[in-house]
Design a protein around this motif. Structure first.
Motif, mmCIF file in Angstrom:
data_model
loop_
_atom_site.group_PDB
_atom_site.id
_atom_site.type_symbol
_atom_site.label_atom_id
_atom_site.label_comp_id
_atom_site.label_asym_id
_atom_site.label_seq_id
_atom_site.Cartn_x
_atom_site.Cartn_y
_atom_site.Cartn_z
ATOM 1 N N ASP A 186 1.926 -10.267 -3.321
ATOM 2 C CA ASP A 186 0.798 -9.439 -3.762
ATOM 3 C C ASP A 186 -0.540 -10.071 -3.379
ATOM 4 N N TRP B 151 -3.899 -10.841 -0.741
ATOM 5 C CA TRP B 151 -4.935 -9.985 -0.142
ATOM 6 C C TRP B 151 -5.339 -10.598 1.192
ATOM 7 N N SER C 195 -7.734 -2.145 -4.896
ATOM 8 C CA SER C 195 -8.420 -3.413 -4.599
ATOM 9 C C SER C 195 -9.533 -3.758 -5.577
ATOM 10 N N HIS D 201 -9.222 -5.560 -8.021
ATOM 11 C CA HIS D 201 -8.994 -6.948 -8.437
ATOM 12 C C HIS D 201 -9.723 -7.958 -7.563
ATOM 13 N N VAL D 202 -10.159 -7.546 -6.370
ATOM 14 C CA VAL D 202 -10.908 -8.454 -5.495
ATOM 15 C C VAL D 202 -12.345 -7.983 -5.288
ATOM 16 N N THR E 130 -18.284 -6.247 -11.393
ATOM 17 C CA THR E 130 -16.952 -6.446 -11.993
ATOM 18 C C THR E 130 -16.910 -7.659 -12.909
ATOM 19 N N SER F 130 -12.782 -5.232 -17.796
ATOM 20 C CA SER F 130 -11.456 -5.858 -17.770
ATOM 21 C C SER F 130 -10.594 -5.157 -16.733
ATOM 22 N N ILE F 131 -10.037 -5.922 -15.792
ATOM 23 C CA ILE F 131 -9.244 -5.367 -14.687
ATOM 24 C C ILE F 131 -7.831 -5.926 -14.756
ATOM 25 N N LYS F 132 -6.844 -5.023 -14.761
ATOM 26 C CA LYS F 132 -5.448 -5.435 -14.840
ATOM 27 C C LYS F 132 -4.652 -4.738 -13.740
ATOM 28 N N PRO F 133 -3.773 -5.476 -13.061
ATOM 29 C CA PRO F 133 -3.002 -4.872 -11.964
ATOM 30 C C PRO F 133 -1.946 -3.909 -12.476
ATOM 31 N N ASN G 225 -5.096 -0.872 -9.641
ATOM 32 C CA ASN G 225 -5.464 -1.520 -10.902
ATOM 33 C C ASN G 225 -5.916 -0.513 -11.948
ATOM 34 N N ILE H 49 -8.765 -0.319 -15.079
ATOM 35 C CA ILE H 49 -10.016 -0.977 -15.447
ATOM 36 C C ILE H 49 -10.485 -0.425 -16.786
#
Length: 385
Positions: A40, A42, A164, A166-167, A195, A201-204, A216, A218
């Protein structure tokens, strides 16, 4: 590269494609792709290579450091990157097309200089956040709300299936700023959200494919956003969204066309080398016809994509054509991978070979970017039905 003909390309476009292929092969070799899919990860190095060579600026005006490319140029780039690796095309599309172009078309020169120009240089990565848990195809029903509070906005809500994020350094976030107006989409606005801001809050979300550019959820809990980060007019985001989504369909079609060609190449290479009953299995008509079907489907994906891009470059109304291109290219992409799996048999099903990844990655095409069922709704409406 069985289908990578360049009929109708300018000399510059031919050179562009060759340059992009060399970059992809150098910065993202097959072993690295398999590692990223498995972990997983990038494609950081490959994305930086695109930035270094100036490709992130392809659709942007030269005064901002861009290349001033047209829609066909974008299609060529995305087809090429996705031929190499489907997620490489998506990596580019998310920041440069989905999010970045919203800044270009905004009325804020400050946002363009402070965020869009660094994005073109590769110093910032942007993601686009529209979809919510209960509002996938029904985009007009989003509930994430931004309340004005002095010079700022305070955001509460949730987004879902955001590629994306998460990045990403910033999100181009679609919110409601007037929850009472009718029709509902007349109360939509877009905000540029950090972000790293408190309350984000970001979760995959674990998915079957697209592990590199995975999606993700959010959450926004009283997130304070400066008023200067309003993109475009307050309550005026719907028109910009529709313009962006129309381009998105053409881009998704280009990505599908590229991935379909890779499936043809992998299946053909395997079939010409796999010996059964004393001869390559490609000599058996049942296999040869499957390969022919794959080539037909991949070629149709290319044809419909480039015709649509040329219409858009000419300024024609291509709303129906972008919907058709999205359907044809993504369905054909998945069918190519599906047939390729059958040609390769157990080898195609094994993780040792890449066909299983193409199969997993291609399945998103008919779902994402407005499902192909929704595209048919668009077509029938334009037909007056």
């Amino acid at each position: 590269m069985p289908l990578f003909n360049d009929f109708g390309f300018t000399d510059e476009q031919k050179m562009m494609r060759q340059s992009l292929l060399k970059l992809a092969e150098r910065a993202l070799p097959p072993a690295k792709i398999r590692e990223l899919d498995r972990t997983d990860g990038w494609p950081t190095e490959a994305y930086r290579a695109l930035a270094k060579d100036g490709w992130l600026g392809l659709p942007y005006p030269t005064e901002y450091g861009g290349l001033g490319g047209g829609y066909k140029d974008i299609a060529i780039l995305l087809e090429t990157l996705s031929y190499h690796y489907a997620c490489f095309g998506t990596t580019y599309m998310t920041s440069v097309i989905y999010a970045g172009l919203q800044l270009l078309h905004s009325d804020s020169e400050g946002l363009r200089q402070d965020y869009m120009v660094p994005m073109i240089k590769g110093d910032l990565y942007l993601a686009f956040a529209l979809t919510e848990p209960q509002t996938g195809s029904d985009a007009a029903s989003i509930k994430t709300y931004a309340r004005a509070d002095g010079p700022d906005y305070v955001v509460n809500g949730q987004k879902w299936f955001i590629t994306s994020a998460h990045v990403a350094d910033y999100l181009v976030l679609v919110v409601k700023t007037d929850p009472d107006v009718r029709p509902a989409h007349s109360g939509f606005s877009m905000l540029l959200v950090d972000t790293r801001a408190p309350g984000v809050s970001i979760k995959p979300i674990e998915t079957m494919g697209r592990h590199t550019t995975h999606t993700n959820q959010i959450f926004f809990d009283n997130v304070r956003v400066p008023g200067r980060n309003l993109i475009g007019a307050k309550n005026g985001a719907w028109k910009a969204l529709m313009r962006g989504l129309n381009l998105e369909r053409m881009c998704i079609a280009a990505c599908g066309a590229g991935n379909a060609q890779k499936a043809v190449e992998i299946a053909q290479d395997y079939a010409t080398q796999r010996i059964q009953f004393g001869q390559p299995i490609s000599r058996f008509q049942v296999i040869a016809h499957k390969l022919a079907d794959m080539r037909i489907k991949a070629e149709m994906a290319r044809l419909v994509t480039y015709r649509t891009a040329e219409m858009m470059d000419a300024g024609a109304d291509a709303r129906m054509e972008t919907a058709i291109a999205k359907i044809v290219a993504t369905d054909n992409d998945f069918e190519c991978a599906h047939i390729g799996m059958q040609v390769m048999g157990g080898a195609g099903y094994s993780m040792e070979h890449d066909m299983q990844r193409l199969f997993r990655d291609s399945r998103l095409g008919p779902i994402g970017g407005g499902s192909n069922e929704i595209q048919r709704n668009i077509i029938t409406k334009l037909m007056g039905l």
